[in-house]
Design a protein around this motif. Structure first.
Motif, PDB file in Angstrom:
ATOM      1  N   LYS A 132       9.110  -3.514   0.496  1.00  0.00           N
ATOM      2  CA  LYS A 132       8.433  -3.557   1.832  1.00  0.00           C
ATOM      3  C   LYS A 132       7.912  -2.429   2.391  1.00  0.00           C
ATOM      4  CE  LYS A 132      10.413  -8.382   3.205  1.00  0.00           C
ATOM      5  NZ  LYS A 132      11.193  -8.914   4.342  1.00  0.00           N
ATOM      6  N   ASP A 133       8.841  -1.526   2.377  1.00  0.00           N
ATOM      7  CA  ASP A 133       8.595   0.060   3.010  1.00  0.00           C
ATOM      8  C   ASP A 133       7.613   0.456   2.000  1.00  0.00           C
ATOM      9  OD1 ASP A 133      10.272  -0.233   5.199  1.00  0.00           O
ATOM     10  OD2 ASP A 133      12.123   0.784   4.060  1.00  0.00           O
ATOM     11  N   ILE A 134       7.621   0.186   0.697  1.00  0.00           N
ATOM     12  CA  ILE A 134       6.706   0.932  -0.018  1.00  0.00           C
ATOM     13  C   ILE A 134       5.142   0.318   0.148  1.00  0.00           C
ATOM     14  CG2 ILE A 134       5.747   1.012  -2.380  1.00  0.00           C
ATOM     15  CD1 ILE A 134       8.887   1.238  -3.389  1.00  0.00           C
ATOM     16  N   ARG A 135       5.228  -0.954   0.528  1.00  0.00           N
ATOM     17  CA  ARG A 135       4.107  -1.325   0.752  1.00  0.00           C
ATOM     18  C   ARG A 135       3.366  -1.093   2.138  1.00  0.00           C
ATOM     19  NH1 ARG A 135       3.894  -7.787   1.157  1.00  0.00           N
ATOM     20  NH2 ARG A 135       5.464  -7.333   2.777  1.00  0.00           N
ATOM     21  N   VAL A 136       4.176  -0.989   3.080  1.00  0.00           N
ATOM     22  CA  VAL A 136       3.726  -0.283   4.100  1.00  0.00           C
ATOM     23  C   VAL A 136       3.116   1.040   4.239  1.00  0.00           C
ATOM     24  CG1 VAL A 136       4.672   0.503   6.490  1.00  0.00           C
ATOM     25  CG2 VAL A 136       5.331  -1.738   5.953  1.00  0.00           C
ATOM     26  N   ALA A 137       3.916   1.754   3.413  1.00  0.00           N
ATOM     27  CA  ALA A 137       3.489   3.261   3.118  1.00  0.00           C
ATOM     28  C   ALA A 137       2.028   3.339   2.297  1.00  0.00           C
ATOM     29  CB  ALA A 137       4.314   4.040   2.426  1.00  0.00           C
ATOM     30  N   GLN A 138       1.968   2.316   1.613  1.00  0.00           N
ATOM     31  CA  GLN A 138       0.729   2.381   0.676  1.00  0.00           C
ATOM     32  C   GLN A 138      -0.641   2.024   1.439  1.00  0.00           C
ATOM     33  OE1 GLN A 138       0.010   3.409  -2.180  1.00  0.00           O
ATOM     34  NE2 GLN A 138       1.757   3.408  -3.594  1.00  0.00           N
ATOM     35  N   LEU A 139      -0.076   0.673   2.382  1.00  0.00           N
ATOM     36  CA  LEU A 139      -1.253   0.263   3.188  1.00  0.00           C
ATOM     37  C   LEU A 139      -1.651   1.268   4.113  1.00  0.00           C
ATOM     38  CD1 LEU A 139      -0.045  -3.244   3.778  1.00  0.00           C
ATOM     39  CD2 LEU A 139      -1.866  -2.713   2.393  1.00  0.00           C
ATOM     40  N   ALA A 140      -0.817   2.049   4.566  1.00  0.00           N
ATOM     41  CA  ALA A 140      -1.253   3.234   5.660  1.00  0.00           C
ATOM     42  C   ALA A 140      -2.037   4.298   4.692  1.00  0.00           C
ATOM     43  CB  ALA A 140       0.158   3.954   6.145  1.00  0.00           C
ATOM     44  N   HIS A 141      -1.556   4.439   3.667  1.00  0.00           N
ATOM     45  CA  HIS A 141      -2.411   5.616   2.707  1.00  0.00           C
ATOM     46  C   HIS A 141      -3.806   5.016   2.568  1.00  0.00           C
ATOM     47  CE1 HIS A 141      -3.646   7.826  -0.736  1.00  0.00           C
ATOM     48  NE2 HIS A 141      -2.622   8.738  -0.139  1.00  0.00           N
ATOM     49  N   LYS A 142      -4.023   3.971   2.381  1.00  0.00           N
ATOM     50  CA  LYS A 142      -5.291   3.139   2.028  1.00  0.00           C
ATOM     51  C   LYS A 142      -6.025   3.169   3.494  1.00  0.00           C
ATOM     52  CE  LYS A 142      -7.639  -0.903   0.475  1.00  0.00           C
ATOM     53  NZ  LYS A 142      -8.036  -1.427   1.941  1.00  0.00           N
ATOM     54  N   THR A 143      -5.579   3.016   4.585  1.00  0.00           N
ATOM     55  CA  THR A 143      -6.284   2.764   5.821  1.00  0.00           C
ATOM     56  C   THR A 143      -6.764   4.454   6.187  1.00  0.00           C
ATOM     57  OG1 THR A 143      -4.795   1.046   6.685  1.00  0.00           O
ATOM     58  CG2 THR A 143      -5.760   2.785   8.148  1.00  0.00           C
ATOM     59  N   VAL A 144      -5.892   5.285   5.697  1.00  0.00           N
ATOM     60  CA  VAL A 144      -6.509   6.692   5.997  1.00  0.00           C
ATOM     61  C   VAL A 144      -7.318   7.541   5.008  1.00  0.00           C
ATOM     62  CG1 VAL A 144      -5.534   9.115   6.640  1.00  0.00           C
ATOM     63  CG2 VAL A 144      -4.386   7.257   7.407  1.00  0.00           C
ATOM     64  N   THR A 145      -6.876   7.226   3.795  1.00  0.00           N
ATOM     65  CA  THR A 145      -7.775   7.758   2.701  1.00  0.00           C
ATOM     66  C   THR A 145      -8.657   6.733   2.038  1.00  0.00           C
ATOM     67  OG1 THR A 145      -6.150   7.369   0.920  1.00  0.00           O
ATOM     68  CG2 THR A 145      -5.691   9.271   2.296  1.00  0.00           C
ATOM     69  N   GLY A 146      -8.593   5.525   1.938  1.00  0.00           N
ATOM     70  CA  GLY A 146      -9.402   4.621   1.149  1.00  0.00           C
ATOM     71  C   GLY A 146      -8.853   4.205  -0.058  1.00  0.00           C
ATOM     72  N   LYS A 147      -7.619   4.632  -0.372  1.00  0.00           N
ATOM     73  CA  LYS A 147      -7.159   4.528  -1.805  1.00  0.00           C
ATOM     74  C   LYS A 147      -5.531   4.327  -1.654  1.00  0.00           C
ATOM     75  CE  LYS A 147      -7.127   9.343  -3.407  1.00  0.00           C
ATOM     76  NZ  LYS A 147      -7.533  10.163  -4.287  1.00  0.00           N
ATOM     77  N   TYR A 148      -4.962   3.978  -2.824  1.00  0.00           N
ATOM     78  CA  TYR A 148      -3.421   3.846  -2.771  1.00  0.00           C
ATOM     79  C   TYR A 148      -3.139   5.111  -3.581  1.00  0.00           C
ATOM     80  CZ  TYR A 148      -3.970  -1.038  -1.215  1.00  0.00           C
ATOM     81  OH  TYR A 148      -4.308  -2.198  -0.587  1.00  0.00           O
ATOM     82  N   GLU A 149      -1.852   5.303  -3.389  1.00  0.00           N
ATOM     83  CA  GLU A 149      -0.995   6.440  -4.105  1.00  0.00           C
ATOM     84  C   GLU A 149      -0.070   6.200  -5.350  1.00  0.00           C
ATOM     85  OE1 GLU A 149      -0.730   9.570  -5.855  1.00  0.00           O
ATOM     86  OE2 GLU A 149      -1.803  10.051  -3.908  1.00  0.00           O
ATOM     87  N   GLY A 150      -0.119   6.657  -6.251  1.00  0.00           N
ATOM     88  CA  GLY A 150       0.816   6.401  -7.495  1.00  0.00           C
ATOM     89  C   GLY A 150       1.638   7.210  -7.738  1.00  0.00           C
ATOM     90  N   ASP A 151       1.724   8.429  -6.895  1.00  0.00           N
ATOM     91  CA  ASP A 151       2.601   9.601  -6.926  1.00  0.00           C
ATOM     92  C   ASP A 151       3.558   9.338  -5.918  1.00  0.00           C
ATOM     93  OD1 ASP A 151       4.069  12.039  -6.555  1.00  0.00           O
ATOM     94  OD2 ASP A 151       3.010  12.635  -8.360  1.00  0.00           O
ATOM     95  N   PHE A 152       4.831   9.063  -6.289  1.00  0.00           N
ATOM     96  CA  PHE A 152       5.695   8.885  -5.025  1.00  0.00           C
ATOM     97  C   PHE A 152       5.893  10.178  -4.091  1.00  0.00           C
ATOM     98  CE2 PHE A 152      10.279   9.049  -3.105  1.00  0.00           C
ATOM     99  CZ  PHE A 152       9.886   8.098  -2.206  1.00  0.00           C
ATOM    100  N   ASN A 153       6.097  11.505  -4.651  1.00  0.00           N
ATOM    101  CA  ASN A 153       6.397  12.598  -3.925  1.00  0.00           C
ATOM    102  C   ASN A 153       4.815  12.850  -3.062  1.00  0.00           C
ATOM    103  OD1 ASN A 153       8.718  13.084  -5.063  1.00  0.00           O
ATOM    104  ND2 ASN A 153       7.953  14.180  -6.776  1.00  0.00           N
ATOM    105  N   LYS A 154       3.836  12.488  -3.675  1.00  0.00           N
ATOM    106  CA  LYS A 154       2.567  12.764  -2.637  1.00  0.00           C
ATOM    107  C   LYS A 154       2.412  11.737  -1.623  1.00  0.00           C
ATOM    108  CE  LYS A 154      -0.283  14.687  -6.355  1.00  0.00           C
ATOM    109  NZ  LYS A 154      -1.558  14.617  -7.300  1.00  0.00           N
ATOM    110  N   LEU A 155       3.081  10.588  -1.957  1.00  0.00           N
ATOM    111  CA  LEU A 155       3.185   9.546  -0.977  1.00  0.00           C
ATOM    112  C   LEU A 155       4.041   9.923   0.495  1.00  0.00           C
ATOM    113  CD1 LEU A 155       2.030   6.671  -0.043  1.00  0.00           C
ATOM    114  CD2 LEU A 155       4.180   5.820  -1.303  1.00  0.00           C
ATOM    115  N   VAL A 156       5.066  10.445  -0.086  1.00  0.00           N
ATOM    116  CA  VAL A 156       6.005  10.995   1.066  1.00  0.00           C
ATOM    117  C   VAL A 156       5.325  12.057   1.824  1.00  0.00           C
ATOM    118  CG1 VAL A 156       8.272  12.203   1.433  1.00  0.00           C
ATOM    119  CG2 VAL A 156       8.229  10.459  -0.364  1.00  0.00           C
ATOM    120  N   ARG A 157       4.509  13.155   1.019  1.00  0.00           N
ATOM    121  CA  ARG A 157       4.066  14.060   1.776  1.00  0.00           C
ATOM    122  C   ARG A 157       3.032  13.540   2.645  1.00  0.00           C
ATOM    123  NH1 ARG A 157       4.495  16.902  -3.236  1.00  0.00           N
ATOM    124  NH2 ARG A 157       2.321  16.460  -3.833  1.00  0.00           N
TER     125      ARG A 157
END
Length: 217
Positions: free
Chosen positions: A46-71
């Motif tokens: 669930k936490d990963i999904r929340v982070a991915q949805l936020a990434h898509k909201t801001v950048t328009g795409k999801y992130e496959g690299d966990f370290n980049k997602l944390v940054r």
């Protein structure tokens, strides 16, 4: 002789009873461990999904690299906006018709910015370890991918995070794990993995039943 036969029968009955008890008790214990680990794993998903949805909201795409997602979580900001309706003079139609004509528009005002980290995790840093499978004695990580699929000639962003039941139940009896991987039920996690999202469909749901909590956004 009769007494000996009776004693042998009692020994056999006792042995069968012991084996039956162990079988039932073993499965009960397995289910307790399974439920505890599934609940913990689902919270991470669930936490990963929340982070991915936020990434898509801001950048328009999801992130496959966990370290980049944390940054991204550490540094990104949501833009706070407000939509309001307004009416302005329609210059083109006014010129064509020779009378004043108006048209409705929507104005989006930027009110400010807010940290993604504070918005999503409210002071917690659990997002930094959400990729780790939460099973003591197992250093495995969730599998995570992101990319695009084509739908109606459009490139649609997708992501998927998952962990196999084999990994979650790595120290449990093999026959129980095999049985769990084959389970098919509306009240169970079907299939071989606990998963959120999909790399083949436009879907951000989890594959767990509602008994484990909401599996959608």
């Amino acid at each position: 002789m009769k007494l000996v036969i009776q004693l042998v029968l009692w020994v056999i009955i006792a042995a069968l009873g012991y084996l039956l008890f162990n079988s039932v008790y073993g499965e009960v214990q397995f289910n307790k461990i399974k439920e505890k680990r599934y609940i913990a794993a689902i919270e991470n998903l669930k936490d990963i999904r929340v982070a991915q949805l936020a990434h898509k909201t801001v950048t328009g795409k999801y992130e496959g690299d966990f370290n980049k997602l944390v940054r991204f979580i550490d540094t990104a900001q949501f833009t706070l906006t407000q939509r309001r309706d307004s009416t302005i003079r329609d210059e083109e139609r006014s010129a064509q018709l020779g009378v004043d004509m108006n048209k409705d528009i929507v104005i989006i005002d930027t009110l400010g910015f807010r940290s993604v980290k504070d918005s999503l995790y409210k002071g917690s840093d659990r997002y930094k370890t959400m990729i780790n499978v939460p099973v003591e004695g197992n250093d495995a990580k969730f599998e995570m991918n992101a990319g695009f699929i084509e739908k109606n000639n459009l490139q649609i962003p997708v992501f998927e995070a998952k962990v196999s039941k084999e990994v979650l139940l790595y120290d449990q009896p093999r026959d129980y794990v095999i049985k769990e991987k084959q389970v098919v039920s509306v009240d169970a996690v079907n299939g071989t993995h606990l998963t959120v999202g999909s790399m083949v469909d436009i879907n951000t749901n989890g594959n767990w039943p509602k008994s484990y909590g909401a599996n959608d956004e």
